[in-house]
Write an enzyme that holds these catalytic residues in place. Structure first.
Site, PDB file in Angstrom:
ATOM      1  N   HIS A   1     121.398 -15.209 125.841  1.00  0.00           N
ATOM      2  CA  HIS A   1     120.914 -13.843 125.743  1.00  0.00           C
ATOM      3  C   HIS A   1     121.939 -13.012 124.967  1.00  0.00           C
ATOM      4  O   HIS A   1     123.044 -13.493 124.682  1.00  0.00           O
ATOM      5  CB  HIS A   1     120.685 -13.237 127.139  1.00  0.00           C
ATOM      6  CG  HIS A   1     121.901 -13.210 128.007  1.00  0.00           C
ATOM      7  ND1 HIS A   1     122.081 -14.043 129.081  1.00  0.00           N
ATOM      8  CD2 HIS A   1     123.016 -12.444 127.940  1.00  0.00           C
ATOM      9  CE1 HIS A   1     123.249 -13.791 129.644  1.00  0.00           C
ATOM     10  NE2 HIS A   1     123.836 -12.832 128.965  1.00  0.00           N
TER      11      HIS A   1
HETATM   12  P1  TYD Z   1     122.655 -14.246 133.802  1.00  0.00           P
HETATM   13  O1  TYD Z   1     123.423 -13.115 133.209  1.00  0.00           O
HETATM   14  O2  TYD Z   1     121.338 -14.572 133.207  1.00  0.00           O
HETATM   15  O3  TYD Z   1     123.558 -15.563 133.848  1.00  0.00           O
HETATM   16  P2  TYD Z   1     124.117 -16.494 132.659  1.00  0.00           P
HETATM   17  O4  TYD Z   1     124.147 -15.682 131.413  1.00  0.00           O
HETATM   18  O5  TYD Z   1     125.456 -16.921 133.118  1.00  0.00           O
HETATM   19  O6  TYD Z   1     123.248 -17.675 132.520  1.00  0.00           O
HETATM   20  O7  TYD Z   1     122.496 -13.945 135.369  1.00  0.00           O
HETATM   21  C1  TYD Z   1     121.961 -14.913 136.279  1.00  0.00           C
HETATM   22  C2  TYD Z   1     121.351 -14.159 137.441  1.00  0.00           C
HETATM   23  O8  TYD Z   1     122.338 -13.399 138.132  1.00  0.00           O
HETATM   24  C3  TYD Z   1     120.266 -13.185 137.024  1.00  0.00           C
HETATM   25  O9  TYD Z   1     119.220 -13.223 137.989  1.00  0.00           O
HETATM   26  C4  TYD Z   1     120.939 -11.831 137.080  1.00  0.00           C
HETATM   27  C5  TYD Z   1     121.998 -12.020 138.137  1.00  0.00           C
HETATM   28  N1  TYD Z   1     123.220 -11.224 137.889  1.00  0.00           N
HETATM   29  C6  TYD Z   1     123.526 -10.181 138.745  1.00  0.00           C
HETATM   30  O10 TYD Z   1     122.801  -9.882 139.721  1.00  0.00           O
HETATM   31  N2  TYD Z   1     124.676  -9.450 138.529  1.00  0.00           N
HETATM   32  C7  TYD Z   1     125.498  -9.737 137.500  1.00  0.00           C
HETATM   33  O11 TYD Z   1     126.547  -9.052 137.334  1.00  0.00           O
HETATM   34  C8  TYD Z   1     125.156 -10.807 136.594  1.00  0.00           C
HETATM   35  C9  TYD Z   1     126.034 -11.153 135.423  1.00  0.00           C
HETATM   36  C10 TYD Z   1     124.005 -11.523 136.837  1.00  0.00           C
END
Ligand code: TYD
Length: 135
Positions: free
Chosen positions: A49
């Site tokens: 993303h």
């Molecule tokens: P995501 O940012 O998509 O993870 P990555 O980029 O590491 O694959 O986040 C994964 C899940 O965690 C998503 O449901 C959102 C949640 N999340 C939070 O609740 N707080 C946060 O600070 C972050 C970074 C993610």
């Protein structure tokens, strides 16, 4: 976009290494959130993303991985393996982390609270925004 690193100042002695990171001083923004990534699987991929406004610094506290960066025009793959260096991740950079070693621990310092509305998770939408921004 060239990958931009911040080298922190490790204070090492025979007892180990201490790295201090101060908001606004050692990173180029006011710190509002820290999150960690642990239990990462060797074949897994995280990220996938971009953010609209969020600024982040990624530090690999243990082990190693690779991060792919893409601003819509240029791509870079860089290793993350140094607890005394942070990779600056500015807005509108599509990023993916992969090739996690055993015991890889990532710490991410972020300029704002979590906001799902700040994410661009659709690759085609990202490419469209990136092209519009560079036009
Ligand atoms: P995501 O940012 O998509 O993870 P990555 O980029 O590491 O694959 O986040 C994964 C899940 O965690 C998503 O449901 C959102 C949640 N999340 C939070 O609740 N707080 C946060 O600070 C972050 C970074 C993610």
């Amino acid at each position: 976009m060239t990958p931009q690193w911040i080298t922190f100042s490790p204070r090492g002695d025979e007892r180990g290494v201490l790295v201090a990171i101060e908001s606004d001083h050692d990173i180029p923004f006011t710190l509002k959130r820290v999150y960690t990534l642990t239990g990462l699987l060797p074949g897994g991929v995280r990220g996938g993303h971009a953010h609209k406004r969020l600024r982040q610094v990624i530090v690999c506290l243990a082990g190693s991985c690779v991060i792919d960066l893409d601003d819509g025009e240029q791509t870079f793959s860089v290793p993350l393996d140094d607890p005394a260096s942070g990779l600056v991740l500015e807005p509108m950079i599509w990023h993916e982390m992969r090739e996690f070693s055993a015991g890889c621990v990532l710490m991410v310092l972020a300029s704002d609270h979590y906001d799902e509305a700040d994410y661009i998770r659709d690759r085609a939408a990202f490419m469209k925004c990136a092209k519009t921004a560079s036009a």
